[in-house]
Design a protein around this motif. Sequence first.
Motif, PDB file in Angstrom:
ATOM      1  N   GLY A   1      -2.586 -27.486  -9.602  1.00  9.63           N
ATOM      2  CA  GLY A   1      -3.016 -28.694 -10.279  1.00  9.63           C
ATOM      3  C   GLY A   1      -2.224 -29.876  -9.773  1.00  9.63           C
ATOM      4  N   MET A   2      -2.104 -30.865 -10.632  1.00 12.14           N
ATOM      5  CA  MET A   2      -1.427 -32.098 -10.272  1.00 12.14           C
ATOM      6  C   MET A   2      -0.020 -32.124 -10.870  1.00 12.14           C
ATOM      7  N   PHE A   3       0.907 -32.689 -10.136  1.00 13.14           N
ATOM      8  CA  PHE A   3       2.301 -32.775 -10.573  1.00 13.14           C
ATOM      9  C   PHE A   3       2.785 -34.207 -10.374  1.00 13.14           C
ATOM     10  N   ARG A   4       3.385 -34.778 -11.400  1.00 13.65           N
ATOM     11  CA  ARG A   4       3.859 -36.164 -11.319  1.00 13.65           C
ATOM     12  C   ARG A   4       5.384 -36.184 -11.344  1.00 13.65           C
ATOM     13  N   PHE A   5       5.956 -36.803 -10.316  1.00 14.96           N
ATOM     14  CA  PHE A   5       7.400 -36.937 -10.207  1.00 14.96           C
ATOM     15  C   PHE A   5       7.862 -38.377 -10.448  1.00 14.96           C
TER      16      PHE A   5
ATOM     17  N   PHE B   1       5.047 -43.525  -8.719  1.00 17.59           N
ATOM     18  CA  PHE B   1       4.475 -43.622  -7.377  1.00 17.59           C
ATOM     19  C   PHE B   1       4.462 -42.288  -6.632  1.00 17.59           C
ATOM     20  N   ASP B   2       5.199 -41.325  -7.124  1.00 22.29           N
ATOM     21  CA  ASP B   2       5.347 -40.038  -6.441  1.00 22.29           C
ATOM     22  C   ASP B   2       4.481 -39.003  -7.153  1.00 22.29           C
ATOM     23  N   VAL B   3       3.282 -38.767  -6.619  1.00 26.20           N
ATOM     24  CA  VAL B   3       2.340 -37.832  -7.228  1.00 26.20           C
ATOM     25  C   VAL B   3       1.850 -36.852  -6.167  1.00 26.20           C
ATOM     26  N   ARG B   4       1.844 -35.562  -6.494  1.00 26.47           N
ATOM     27  CA  ARG B   4       1.516 -34.521  -5.512  1.00 26.47           C
ATOM     28  C   ARG B   4       0.628 -33.459  -6.163  1.00 26.47           C
ATOM     29  N   TRP B   5      -0.160 -32.770  -5.333  1.00 25.59           N
ATOM     30  CA  TRP B   5      -0.963 -31.680  -5.879  1.00 25.59           C
ATOM     31  C   TRP B   5      -0.832 -30.439  -5.013  1.00 25.59           C
ATOM     32  N   MET B   6      -1.182 -29.298  -5.615  1.00 22.98           N
ATOM     33  CA  MET B   6      -1.083 -28.019  -4.927  1.00 22.98           C
ATOM     34  C   MET B   6      -2.064 -27.043  -5.559  1.00 22.98           C
ATOM     35  N   MET B   7      -2.611 -26.133  -4.744  1.00 28.01           N
ATOM     36  CA  MET B   7      -3.464 -25.067  -5.266  1.00 28.01           C
ATOM     37  C   MET B   7      -3.078 -23.751  -4.608  1.00 28.01           C
ATOM     38  N   ASP B   8      -2.826 -22.733  -5.433  1.00 31.24           N
ATOM     39  CA  ASP B   8      -2.585 -21.368  -4.974  1.00 31.24           C
ATOM     40  C   ASP B   8      -3.764 -20.496  -5.387  1.00 31.24           C
ATOM     41  N   ALA B   9      -4.224 -19.642  -4.472  1.00 30.41           N
ATOM     42  CA  ALA B   9      -5.258 -18.656  -4.785  1.00 30.41           C
ATOM     43  C   ALA B   9      -4.764 -17.302  -4.295  1.00 30.41           C
ATOM     44  N   ARG B  10      -4.748 -16.316  -5.184  1.00 32.78           N
ATOM     45  CA  ARG B  10      -4.214 -14.991  -4.856  1.00 32.78           C
ATOM     46  C   ARG B  10      -5.222 -13.924  -5.272  1.00 32.78           C
TER      47      ARG B  10
ATOM     48  N   LEU C   1      -6.363 -10.252  -6.458  1.00 31.76           N
ATOM     49  CA  LEU C   1      -5.676  -9.411  -7.435  1.00 31.76           C
ATOM     50  C   LEU C   1      -4.955  -8.236  -6.794  1.00 31.76           C
ATOM     51  N   ASP C   2      -5.350  -7.865  -5.583  1.00 35.07           N
ATOM     52  CA  ASP C   2      -4.611  -6.804  -4.893  1.00 35.07           C
ATOM     53  C   ASP C   2      -3.473  -7.374  -4.051  1.00 35.07           C
ATOM     54  N   ALA C   3      -3.271  -8.706  -4.135  1.00 36.62           N
ATOM     55  CA  ALA C   3      -2.166  -9.403  -3.457  1.00 36.62           C
ATOM     56  C   ALA C   3      -2.222  -9.278  -1.942  1.00 36.62           C
ATOM     57  N   LYS C   4      -3.399  -8.961  -1.403  1.00 33.87           N
ATOM     58  CA  LYS C   4      -3.508  -8.841   0.050  1.00 33.87           C
ATOM     59  C   LYS C   4      -3.910 -10.150   0.722  1.00 33.87           C
ATOM     60  N   THR C   5      -4.240 -11.149  -0.083  1.00 32.08           N
ATOM     61  CA  THR C   5      -4.544 -12.477   0.453  1.00 32.08           C
ATOM     62  C   THR C   5      -3.959 -13.524  -0.486  1.00 32.08           C
ATOM     63  N   ILE C   6      -3.093 -14.376   0.052  1.00 36.87           N
ATOM     64  CA  ILE C   6      -2.473 -15.449  -0.728  1.00 36.87           C
ATOM     65  C   ILE C   6      -2.647 -16.748   0.045  1.00 36.87           C
ATOM     66  N   VAL C   7      -3.243 -17.721  -0.608  1.00 40.00           N
ATOM     67  CA  VAL C   7      -3.523 -19.011   0.026  1.00 40.00           C
ATOM     68  C   VAL C   7      -2.825 -20.110  -0.762  1.00 40.00           C
ATOM     69  N   ARG C   8      -2.200 -21.035  -0.064  1.00 38.61           N
ATOM     70  CA  ARG C   8      -1.605 -22.211  -0.716  1.00 38.61           C
ATOM     71  C   ARG C   8      -2.037 -23.460   0.041  1.00 38.61           C
ATOM     72  N   ILE C   9      -2.686 -24.364  -0.674  1.00 34.85           N
ATOM     73  CA  ILE C   9      -3.102 -25.640  -0.093  1.00 34.85           C
ATOM     74  C   ILE C   9      -2.169 -26.724  -0.620  1.00 34.85           C
ATOM     75  N   PHE C  10      -1.388 -27.283   0.283  1.00 29.43           N
ATOM     76  CA  PHE C  10      -0.330 -28.241  -0.018  1.00 29.43           C
ATOM     77  C   PHE C  10       0.771 -27.562  -0.836  1.00 29.43           C
ATOM     78  N   ASP C  11       1.856 -28.282  -1.064  1.00 29.92           N
ATOM     79  CA  ASP C  11       3.014 -27.680  -1.726  1.00 29.92           C
ATOM     80  C   ASP C  11       3.809 -28.788  -2.410  1.00 29.92           C
ATOM     81  N   VAL C  12       3.870 -28.735  -3.743  1.00 26.29           N
ATOM     82  CA  VAL C  12       4.578 -29.794  -4.470  1.00 26.29           C
ATOM     83  C   VAL C  12       6.087 -29.709  -4.273  1.00 26.29           C
ATOM     84  N   ASN C  13       6.560 -28.592  -3.708  1.00 27.11           N
ATOM     85  CA  ASN C  13       7.985 -28.482  -3.406  1.00 27.11           C
ATOM     86  C   ASN C  13       8.370 -29.272  -2.161  1.00 27.11           C
ATOM     87  N   VAL C  14       7.373 -29.730  -1.423  1.00 25.37           N
ATOM     88  CA  VAL C  14       7.620 -30.561  -0.245  1.00 25.37           C
ATOM     89  C   VAL C  14       7.642 -32.018  -0.697  1.00 25.37           C
ATOM     90  N   PRO C  15       8.788 -32.687  -0.621  1.00 23.83           N
ATOM     91  CA  PRO C  15       8.870 -34.066  -1.111  1.00 23.83           C
ATOM     92  C   PRO C  15       8.370 -35.055  -0.070  1.00 23.83           C
TER      93      PRO C  15
END
Length: 355
Positions: free
Chosen positions: A72-76, A79-88, A90-104
């Motif tokens: 979802g969306m994260f507000r720091f 002026f500093d607003v970032r978003w991220m989406m993780d899709a996993r 259920l067998d954990a054999k595919t993990i996708v991350r689009i953008f990363d709010v941990n990246v400043p």
Amino acid sequence: MAKSQKLLTLCIAGVALMSTTSGPTTAFANDLPANLDQASKSANQLKWVRYTDPAEGAFSMDIPVGWQIQGGMFRFGYFDVRWMMDARSLDAKTIVRIFDVNVPPYTLPTRYTGRQGQPYSRPQQFQMMVSRYLDGQSYAELYAKHRFSDSCKIMKPRTSDWVPTLPASWKDDPGGRGTQGSVSFDCDTSDGPRVATVFVRTTVYPNGLWFAAPISILSTPDRVTLAHDMVQHMIDTWEKNARWEQYQNEMTKIGLDRIQAGFQQFMQQMQAYHRERSAAMNQQVARFESQQSNQAQQVSRWGETLTGLQDVSDPMTGTQFQVFSGPKANYYVNGNGVKVNSDVSPGAGFHQLTP
């Protein structure tokens, strides 16, 4: 203020800087029962459901049904607003991350921002990091090792030519210079072999700000193509909410108003400090000048004593001159200029001089 407006607008315009006030949202897409077979299908065969950011309603996009979704969306800051989406799966054999709010967002090192690796933050405004600019390829290599270091016991480089097509709305703002890169690794995990892939686009602006937008995948070798296609479908269906854009513009204005108010308060404090300091300096100068004057008079008296001379004034003519010091208390002069040192008047025609 126009310059500040332009600089701060860059913080919210970059794709890497969209966000929210709440934490990540975790859910199973559409709350439908999980189906492990869904994870092994091709992207065209996957079932999709529309997902809307629950924090600020900033964006929406398609997500696969039966997958665990987090993001979802994260507000720091204003002026500093970032978003991220993780899709996993259920067998954990595919993990996708689009953008990363941990990246400043980043700012180049200067004498105003600090040294390489230091945080550069302003309360309620932004949380940045000081760093030299890295092109997309260099950042992808660095990010991949950081992102998958806990999962992958061994990472062996492999050929990577995956470059997703980014939406037009994610293009760099005017003045920005962007580069992109992609890396891939064979990864040994405790759950078997995986392929770790990272795509990154970095963009640097003339004002020294720069941003990194990573997309990462960790999947079994037989699902690499599925993961690539799934990411492409998700970003192809991404849409920003026009109402949220208006809301963010209002947040930007509030932030700028607070900066302006804070600056005015700072200037008032500086003016008060300047007045107090000037008054103190004036008092110090006055004391110094008084001491200098007293010292000069004392030196003059010492000089008169040493030379046997004393300054006097004729009250009849207003002239000032010096007479030889004598043992008597007073000095007198007559019309012929005769000067006499005496305790009493020497006689007719003499008048007293004043010190």
